[in-house]
Design a protein around this motif. Structure first.
Motif, PDB file in Angstrom:
ATOM      1  N   SER A 198       0.845  -1.193   0.000  1.00 40.33           N
ATOM      2  CA  SER A 198       0.000   0.000   0.000  1.00 40.33           C
ATOM      3  C   SER A 198       0.875   1.235   0.000  1.00 40.33           C
ATOM      4  O   SER A 198       2.063   1.184   0.290  1.00 40.33           O
ATOM      5  CB  SER A 198      -0.902   0.016   1.238  1.00 40.33           C
ATOM      6  N   LYS A 199       0.275   2.376  -0.332  1.00 39.87           N
ATOM      7  CA  LYS A 199       1.027   3.633  -0.341  1.00 39.87           C
ATOM      8  C   LYS A 199       1.644   3.894   1.019  1.00 39.87           C
ATOM      9  O   LYS A 199       2.763   4.387   1.129  1.00 39.87           O
ATOM     10  CB  LYS A 199       0.098   4.795  -0.723  1.00 39.87           C
ATOM     11  N   LYS A 200       0.903   3.540   2.066  1.00 38.12           N
ATOM     12  CA  LYS A 200       1.388   3.812   3.425  1.00 38.12           C
ATOM     13  C   LYS A 200       2.586   2.946   3.776  1.00 38.12           C
ATOM     14  O   LYS A 200       3.452   3.353   4.535  1.00 38.12           O
ATOM     15  CB  LYS A 200       0.252   3.566   4.419  1.00 38.12           C
ATOM     16  N   THR A 201       2.638   1.709   3.218  1.00 36.64           N
ATOM     17  CA  THR A 201       3.692   0.791   3.647  1.00 36.64           C
ATOM     18  C   THR A 201       4.743   0.528   2.576  1.00 36.64           C
ATOM     19  O   THR A 201       5.639  -0.278   2.772  1.00 36.64           O
ATOM     20  CB  THR A 201       3.083  -0.552   4.071  1.00 36.64           C
ATOM     21  N   LYS A 202       4.638   1.205   1.434  1.00 41.09           N
ATOM     22  CA  LYS A 202       5.638   0.989   0.384  1.00 41.09           C
ATOM     23  C   LYS A 202       7.017   1.407   0.883  1.00 41.09           C
ATOM     24  O   LYS A 202       8.023   0.762   0.604  1.00 41.09           O
ATOM     25  CB  LYS A 202       5.252   1.776  -0.875  1.00 41.09           C
TER      26      LYS A 202
ATOM     27  N   ARG B 180       8.298   4.541  10.706  1.00 36.72           N
ATOM     28  CA  ARG B 180       9.164   4.533  11.889  1.00 36.72           C
ATOM     29  C   ARG B 180       8.381   4.921  13.135  1.00 36.72           C
ATOM     30  O   ARG B 180       7.498   5.776  13.066  1.00 36.72           O
ATOM     31  CB  ARG B 180      10.309   5.532  11.700  1.00 36.72           C
ATOM     32  N   ILE B 181       8.721   4.299  14.254  1.00 34.16           N
ATOM     33  CA  ILE B 181       8.235   4.753  15.546  1.00 34.16           C
ATOM     34  C   ILE B 181       9.314   5.667  16.119  1.00 34.16           C
ATOM     35  O   ILE B 181      10.452   5.239  16.335  1.00 34.16           O
ATOM     36  CB  ILE B 181       7.944   3.584  16.499  1.00 34.16           C
ATOM     37  N   VAL B 182       8.948   6.944  16.323  1.00 36.78           N
ATOM     38  CA  VAL B 182       9.937   7.950  16.719  1.00 36.78           C
ATOM     39  C   VAL B 182       9.541   8.627  18.014  1.00 36.78           C
ATOM     40  O   VAL B 182       8.387   8.551  18.457  1.00 36.78           O
ATOM     41  CB  VAL B 182      10.106   9.020  15.617  1.00 36.78           C
ATOM     42  N   ILE B 183      10.530   9.310  18.603  1.00 34.33           N
ATOM     43  CA  ILE B 183      10.314  10.132  19.801  1.00 34.33           C
ATOM     44  C   ILE B 183      10.407  11.590  19.371  1.00 34.33           C
ATOM     45  O   ILE B 183      11.361  11.981  18.693  1.00 34.33           O
ATOM     46  CB  ILE B 183      11.364   9.842  20.885  1.00 34.33           C
ATOM     47  N   ALA B 184       9.391  12.382  19.761  1.00 34.65           N
ATOM     48  CA  ALA B 184       9.393  13.791  19.374  1.00 34.65           C
ATOM     49  C   ALA B 184       9.026  14.673  20.556  1.00 34.65           C
ATOM     50  O   ALA B 184       8.292  14.262  21.464  1.00 34.65           O
ATOM     51  CB  ALA B 184       8.415  14.027  18.224  1.00 34.65           C
ATOM     52  N   VAL B 185       9.546  15.893  20.505  1.00 38.91           N
ATOM     53  CA  VAL B 185       9.273  16.895  21.543  1.00 38.91           C
ATOM     54  C   VAL B 185       8.987  18.227  20.856  1.00 38.91           C
ATOM     55  O   VAL B 185       9.187  18.375  19.644  1.00 38.91           O
ATOM     56  CB  VAL B 185      10.471  17.052  22.508  1.00 38.91           C
ATOM     57  N   ALA B 186       8.545  19.191  21.623  1.00 32.20           N
ATOM     58  CA  ALA B 186       8.293  20.527  21.075  1.00 32.20           C
ATOM     59  C   ALA B 186       9.595  21.134  20.549  1.00 32.20           C
ATOM     60  O   ALA B 186      10.668  20.927  21.127  1.00 32.20           O
ATOM     61  CB  ALA B 186       7.680  21.422  22.145  1.00 32.20           C
ATOM     62  N   GLU B 187       9.486  21.886  19.451  1.00 31.76           N
ATOM     63  CA  GLU B 187      10.675  22.495  18.840  1.00 31.76           C
ATOM     64  C   GLU B 187      11.448  23.360  19.819  1.00 31.76           C
ATOM     65  O   GLU B 187      12.684  23.412  19.774  1.00 31.76           O
ATOM     66  CB  GLU B 187      10.250  23.342  17.634  1.00 31.76           C
ATOM     67  N   ASP B 188      10.729  24.058  20.688  1.00 35.68           N
ATOM     68  CA  ASP B 188      11.389  24.996  21.603  1.00 35.68           C
ATOM     69  C   ASP B 188      11.631  24.396  22.996  1.00 35.68           C
ATOM     70  O   ASP B 188      11.830  25.124  23.969  1.00 35.68           O
ATOM     71  CB  ASP B 188      10.568  26.283  21.733  1.00 35.68           C
TER      72      ASP B 188
ATOM     73  N   LEU C  10       4.043   6.903  15.268  1.00 37.71           N
ATOM     74  CA  LEU C  10       4.395   6.255  14.002  1.00 37.71           C
ATOM     75  C   LEU C  10       4.372   7.294  12.892  1.00 37.71           C
ATOM     76  O   LEU C  10       3.376   8.000  12.721  1.00 37.71           O
ATOM     77  CB  LEU C  10       3.394   5.138  13.691  1.00 37.71           C
ATOM     78  N   VAL C  11       5.471   7.397  12.139  1.00 33.24           N
ATOM     79  CA  VAL C  11       5.547   8.395  11.073  1.00 33.24           C
ATOM     80  C   VAL C  11       6.107   7.769   9.805  1.00 33.24           C
ATOM     81  O   VAL C  11       6.827   6.771   9.854  1.00 33.24           O
ATOM     82  CB  VAL C  11       6.424   9.597  11.471  1.00 33.24           C
ATOM     83  N   GLU C  12       5.756   8.392   8.682  1.00 33.62           N
ATOM     84  CA  GLU C  12       6.375   8.024   7.409  1.00 33.62           C
ATOM     85  C   GLU C  12       7.408   9.068   7.026  1.00 33.62           C
ATOM     86  O   GLU C  12       8.581   8.771   6.824  1.00 33.62           O
ATOM     87  CB  GLU C  12       5.324   7.876   6.314  1.00 33.62           C
ATOM     88  N   THR C  13       6.984  10.329   6.955  1.00 34.76           N
ATOM     89  CA  THR C  13       7.907  11.411   6.605  1.00 34.76           C
ATOM     90  C   THR C  13       8.189  12.329   7.795  1.00 34.76           C
ATOM     91  O   THR C  13       9.194  13.045   7.796  1.00 34.76           O
ATOM     92  CB  THR C  13       7.324  12.264   5.467  1.00 34.76           C
TER      93      THR C  13
ATOM     94  N   ILE D 141      12.803   4.513  17.599  1.00 35.68           N
ATOM     95  CA  ILE D 141      12.772   3.248  18.333  1.00 35.68           C
ATOM     96  C   ILE D 141      12.874   2.059  17.389  1.00 35.68           C
ATOM     97  O   ILE D 141      13.653   1.136  17.622  1.00 35.68           O
ATOM     98  CB  ILE D 141      11.492   3.139  19.188  1.00 35.68           C
ATOM     99  N   MET D 142      12.114   2.072  16.301  1.00 33.82           N
ATOM    100  CA  MET D 142      12.109   0.931  15.385  1.00 33.82           C
ATOM    101  C   MET D 142      11.456   1.319  14.070  1.00 33.82           C
ATOM    102  O   MET D 142      10.806   2.357  13.956  1.00 33.82           O
ATOM    103  CB  MET D 142      11.350  -0.259  15.995  1.00 33.82           C
ATOM    104  N   THR D 143      11.661   0.475  13.048  1.00 30.80           N
ATOM    105  CA  THR D 143      10.948   0.622  11.785  1.00 30.80           C
ATOM    106  C   THR D 143       9.835  -0.422  11.736  1.00 30.80           C
ATOM    107  O   THR D 143       9.891  -1.455  12.407  1.00 30.80           O
ATOM    108  CB  THR D 143      11.880   0.420  10.576  1.00 30.80           C
ATOM    109  N   SER D 144       8.822  -0.134  10.941  1.00 29.22           N
ATOM    110  CA  SER D 144       7.700  -1.056  10.818  1.00 29.22           C
ATOM    111  C   SER D 144       7.279  -1.174   9.364  1.00 29.22           C
ATOM    112  O   SER D 144       7.580  -0.311   8.532  1.00 29.22           O
ATOM    113  CB  SER D 144       6.516  -0.585  11.679  1.00 29.22           C
ATOM    114  N   TYR D 145       6.561  -2.253   9.073  1.00 30.81           N
ATOM    115  CA  TYR D 145       6.066  -2.528   7.725  1.00 30.81           C
ATOM    116  C   TYR D 145       4.954  -3.552   7.846  1.00 30.81           C
ATOM    117  O   TYR D 145       4.779  -4.204   8.891  1.00 30.81           O
ATOM    118  CB  TYR D 145       7.194  -3.039   6.821  1.00 30.81           C
TER     119      TYR D 145
END
Length: 295
Positions: free
Chosen positions: A93-97, A101-109, A166-169, A184-188
């Motif tokens: 699928s377009k989402k899984t082509k 990634r499972i990522v950790i994010a925080v506020a820019e500032d 979970l993010v793609e871009t 943390i990890m990649t997924s598919y």
């Protein structure tokens, strides 16, 4: 589980539902359902009971033996801790082509640029509590963990300090003024199987058949079949620029001074390749879609 000579199958509900149905249809394993029923049928002697469920639930149901095989995300296999066999990666699928990634994010500032800088006791929101807890436990960073029911990025920084998502871009995080500081990890998307089903000779044969058909469609989508006529004096030049999975099939055309050249080419290359072939003397170039490629 169903009949000893068929496999019971569970398919994902939600964003993967439509592309999964298309994949099975192109594999000549069409999922037949009325309206939005959760118990469709597949008219194939190798497939018994079929169910449609949320991908988060599928790995555990496979492990417990309620189904022989199913399709879900690798992220949900890891999150659930299910003891199952990964039969095949299915980027259909377009989402899984592209792997997500499972990522950790925080506020820019936030002033935080590395996961190790996250303060003990920070509030962390995620749809992956088990993956997240294991990750921060390994870093020896105690956190307050909050399960998220979606839109996790909207909760930082007013309600939460950190999001694990979970993010793609990563563009959704960026639009919400968040920055990724770790992964943390990649997924598919994966086809998974029950361990006992794999050990059963008859079921393993059926599972291998289904895997072959699905992977054949996935690979077929990525390639095209190319046919062209080439003058005798241009054949070597064409061969030098023509990529192929294996050596092209070449046959001499009767009483014409031309050869017919047939080969398989990646779709990623085809739009650049065709003009080069024409400039090098190829004629009557045909680009044909491929239903399946079975290696």
């Amino acid at each position: 589980m169903g009949d000893d000579y068929t496999v019971d199958l569970v398919l994902p509900k939600g964003s993967l539902e439509e592309p999964t149905f298309i994949l099975f249809k192109e594999a000549n394993l069409e999922v037949i359902r009325r309206d939005r029923e959760y118990n469709p049928i597949i008219d194939d002697p190798r497939i018994g009971r079929v169910k449609i469920l949320r991908p988060q639930e599928i790995p555990k149901y496979i492990e417990l033996g309620y189904f022989d095989i199913g399709i879900t995300g690798r992220d949900w296999v890891v999150e659930s801790g299910a003891d199952v066999i990964e039969v095949a990666e299915l980027p259909y699928s377009k989402k899984t082509k592209n792997k997500v990634r499972i990522v950790i994010a925080v506020a820019e500032d936030s002033g935080i640029n590395d996961v190790k800088d996250i303060k003990p006791g920070s509030r962390v929101t995620t749809e992956y509590p088990n993956i997240t807890k294991r990750y921060f436990d390994n870093l020896n960073i105690p956190i307050q963990l909050f399960f998220s029911y979606g839109a996790s990025e909207a909760k930082v920084p007013e309600i939460m300090d950190v999001v694990v998502d979970l993010v793609e871009t990563g563009s959704t995080l960026e639009r919400n003024r968040l920055k990724i500081i770790g992964e943390i990890m990649t997924s598919y998307t994966v086809l998974i199987a029950n361990k006992n089903s794999i050990k059963d000779d008859s079921k393993r044969e059926e599972i291998d058949d289904i895997k072959t058909l699905l992977l054949g469609v996935v690979e077929g989508r990525e390639n095209v079949y190319l046919v062209m006529n080439v003058p005798d004096d241009k054949l070597n030049e064409i061969m030098n620029i023509l990529p192929a999975m294996k050596k092209p099939t070449i046959s001499q055309l009767y009483d014409s001074g031309y050869y017919s050249v047939q080969t398989v080419v990646s779709k990623r290359e085809i739009n650049v390749l065709i003009p080069k072939l024409k400039q090098s003397g190829a004629e009557d170039i045909l680009e044909l879609n491929i239903n399946k490629i079975v290696r």
